[in-house]
Scaffold this motif. Structure first.
Motif, mmCIF file in Angstrom:
data_model
loop_
_atom_site.group_PDB
_atom_site.id
_atom_site.type_symbol
_atom_site.label_atom_id
_atom_site.label_comp_id
_atom_site.label_asym_id
_atom_site.label_seq_id
_atom_site.Cartn_x
_atom_site.Cartn_y
_atom_site.Cartn_z
ATOM 1 N N PHE A 297 29.864 65.538 31.380
ATOM 2 C CA PHE A 297 30.523 66.835 31.431
ATOM 3 C C PHE A 297 31.707 66.803 32.407
ATOM 4 N N ARG A 298 32.869 67.206 31.910
ATOM 5 C CA ARG A 298 34.120 67.231 32.666
ATOM 6 C C ARG A 298 34.555 65.847 33.148
ATOM 7 N N ARG A 299 34.065 64.802 32.502
ATOM 8 C CA ARG A 299 34.450 63.442 32.915
ATOM 9 C C ARG A 299 35.164 62.669 31.811
ATOM 10 N N THR A 300 35.277 63.235 30.637
ATOM 11 C CA THR A 300 35.903 62.514 29.524
ATOM 12 C C THR A 300 37.036 63.337 28.931
ATOM 13 N N GLU A 301 38.024 62.631 28.380
ATOM 14 C CA GLU A 301 39.139 63.310 27.725
ATOM 15 C C GLU A 301 39.850 62.353 26.773
ATOM 16 N N LEU A 302 40.407 62.918 25.716
ATOM 17 C CA LEU A 302 41.253 62.179 24.799
ATOM 18 C C LEU A 302 42.715 62.409 25.179
ATOM 19 N N PHE A 303 43.590 61.594 24.644
ATOM 20 C CA PHE A 303 45.018 61.770 24.869
ATOM 21 C C PHE A 303 45.552 62.661 23.751
ATOM 22 N N MET A 304 45.484 63.953 23.971
ATOM 23 C CA MET A 304 45.744 64.926 22.924
ATOM 24 C C MET A 304 47.123 64.770 22.288
ATOM 25 N N ASP A 305 48.115 64.444 23.086
ATOM 26 C CA ASP A 305 49.472 64.301 22.557
ATOM 27 C C ASP A 305 49.633 63.039 21.711
ATOM 28 N N ASP A 306 48.700 62.104 21.863
ATOM 29 C CA ASP A 306 48.800 60.839 21.128
ATOM 30 C C ASP A 306 47.937 60.803 19.875
ATOM 31 N N LEU A 307 47.157 61.849 19.626
ATOM 32 C CA LEU A 307 46.311 61.858 18.426
ATOM 33 C C LEU A 307 47.151 61.769 17.157
ATOM 34 N N LYS A 308 48.338 62.341 17.190
ATOM 35 C CA LYS A 308 49.205 62.291 16.010
ATOM 36 C C LYS A 308 49.689 60.875 15.720
ATOM 37 N N HIS A 309 49.601 60.006 16.716
ATOM 38 C CA HIS A 309 49.994 58.609 16.538
ATOM 39 C C HIS A 309 48.786 57.701 16.262
ATOM 40 N N GLY A 310 47.604 58.299 16.157
ATOM 41 C CA GLY A 310 46.411 57.497 15.867
ATOM 42 C C GLY A 310 45.730 56.930 17.085
ATOM 43 N N ASN A 311 46.107 57.380 18.265
ATOM 44 C CA ASN A 311 45.462 56.900 19.489
ATOM 45 C C ASN A 311 44.239 57.770 19.788
ATOM 46 N N ILE A 312 43.046 57.213 19.659
ATOM 47 C CA ILE A 312 41.815 57.959 19.947
ATOM 48 C C ILE A 312 41.080 57.358 21.145
ATOM 49 N N SER A 313 41.818 56.701 22.028
ATOM 50 C CA SER A 313 41.222 56.114 23.228
ATOM 51 C C SER A 313 40.575 57.192 24.085
ATOM 52 N N LEU A 314 39.491 56.809 24.754
ATOM 53 C CA LEU A 314 38.738 57.756 25.585
ATOM 54 C C LEU A 314 38.903 57.398 27.055
ATOM 55 N N LYS A 315 39.250 58.402 27.866
ATOM 56 C CA LYS A 315 39.343 58.212 29.314
ATOM 57 C C LYS A 315 38.085 58.773 29.956
ATOM 58 N N ILE A 316 37.434 57.946 30.793
ATOM 59 C CA ILE A 316 36.231 58.371 31.516
ATOM 60 C C ILE A 316 36.546 58.348 33.003
ATOM 61 N N LEU A 317 36.306 59.454 33.679
ATOM 62 C CA LEU A 317 36.609 59.580 35.103
ATOM 63 C C LEU A 317 35.392 59.209 35.947
ATOM 64 N N ASN A 318 35.675 58.594 37.094
ATOM 65 C CA ASN A 318 34.654 58.333 38.112
ATOM 66 C C ASN A 318 33.401 57.657 37.523
ATOM 67 N N VAL A 319 33.596 56.472 36.968
ATOM 68 C CA VAL A 319 32.481 55.788 36.312
ATOM 69 C C VAL A 319 31.456 55.280 37.324
ATOM 70 N N SER A 320 30.227 55.140 36.860
ATOM 71 C CA SER A 320 29.133 54.600 37.676
ATOM 72 C C SER A 320 28.457 53.481 36.891
ATOM 73 N N GLU A 321 27.539 52.786 37.536
ATOM 74 C CA GLU A 321 26.845 51.683 36.867
ATOM 75 C C GLU A 321 26.054 52.179 35.656
ATOM 76 N N GLU A 322 25.605 53.442 35.705
ATOM 77 C CA GLU A 322 24.854 54.006 34.578
ATOM 78 C C GLU A 322 25.716 54.171 33.329
ATOM 79 N N ASP A 323 27.025 54.138 33.502
ATOM 80 C CA ASP A 323 27.925 54.286 32.354
ATOM 81 C C ASP A 323 28.109 52.977 31.593
#
Length: 237
Positions: A108-134
């Motif tokens: 929750f509140r740790r993931t996001e897509l690159f909304m402006d790049d979806l039109k170019h086919g970029n669906i990469s996921l950004k995860i904030l503050n990762v831990s070993e459990e991730d």
């Protein structure tokens, strides 16, 4: 050999050649221009507390703003205490917005897509503050994509001993990296790149042409027209 047999063999050879060409076109047509979901063959390595990008994109470029994009962990089993056993996502994009109601609480509140790049086919996921459990495998999936390769797998390794020498935000596009999810690949040549298919088809046609040409020459040598045989016979004295 009779003239009828000669023309029958020529007809058979011609039919074989036509069949080879049709088969080659059948192999090539479904793959040409098909949109594929591309992940990464290399693991994404980060240290605890880093922000990371799990690369995934469509190739060739394709606008996915109107489609559903699902990021999940395929190795994570549903909670048996949950009666509905519903699927929970790391990130879910639907109806042109994020759907947090079906998201795993730990993201929750740790993931996001690159909304402006979806039109170019970029669906990469950004995860904030990762831990070993991730750490683990992540699956990017577009269920309504008209393709035989709708998903890809990205491996994330969060290592406390990892020394960051450069940014862990991996480049968004990896042209030479592809990890389709086996569950979403139609059997056949769906995993082959366009260039590989072209090479295979050209090689197949070349070999077939070589065999057909020398087979035809061999038939010409072994089979002669009856009029030619008559002309070569010595005249009676």
């Amino acid at each position: 050999m009779s003239v009828h047999s000669f023309y029958f063999k020529r007809s058979s050879s011609s039919s074989l050649w036509t069949l080879i060409l049709c088969s080659a076109l059948t192999v090539w047509t479904p793959v040409q221009g098909e949109v594929l979901v591309i992940g990464s063959n290399l693991p994404i390595i980060a240290a605890p507390g880093d922000d990371v990008i799990l690369p995934c994109h469509l190739e060739p470029m394709f606008d996915v703003r109107g489609l559903t994009v699902e990021w999940s962990q395929p190795d994570l089993k549903p909670d048996p205490s949950d009666r509905l056993r519903r699927v929970e996502y790391v990130h879910l994009y639907r109806d042109m917005r994020e759907v947090p109601d079906m998201k795993l609480a730990s993201y929750f509140r740790r993931t996001e897509l690159f909304m402006d790049d979806l039109k170019h086919g970029n669906i990469s996921l950004k995860i904030l503050n990762v831990s070993e459990e991730d750490s683990g495998r992540y699956r990017c999936f577009i269920p309504k994509l008209r393709s035989r390769v709708k998903a890809a797998i990205v491996q994330l390794v969060v290592d406390p001993n990892f020394t960051k020498t450069s940014t862990t935000e991996t480049p968004l596009h990896h042209r030479n990296l592809q990890t389709p999810d086996p569950q979403d690949v139609t059997p056949g040549n769906a995993g082959l790149s366009t260039a590989s298919v072209v090479v295979i088809v050209v090689a197949f046609i070349s070999v077939a042409a070589f065999v057909a040409y020398f087979s035809h020459r061999l038939h010409l040598k072994q089979t002669k027209h009856p009029e030619d045989e008559t002309q070569k016979q010595p005249l009676p004295v």
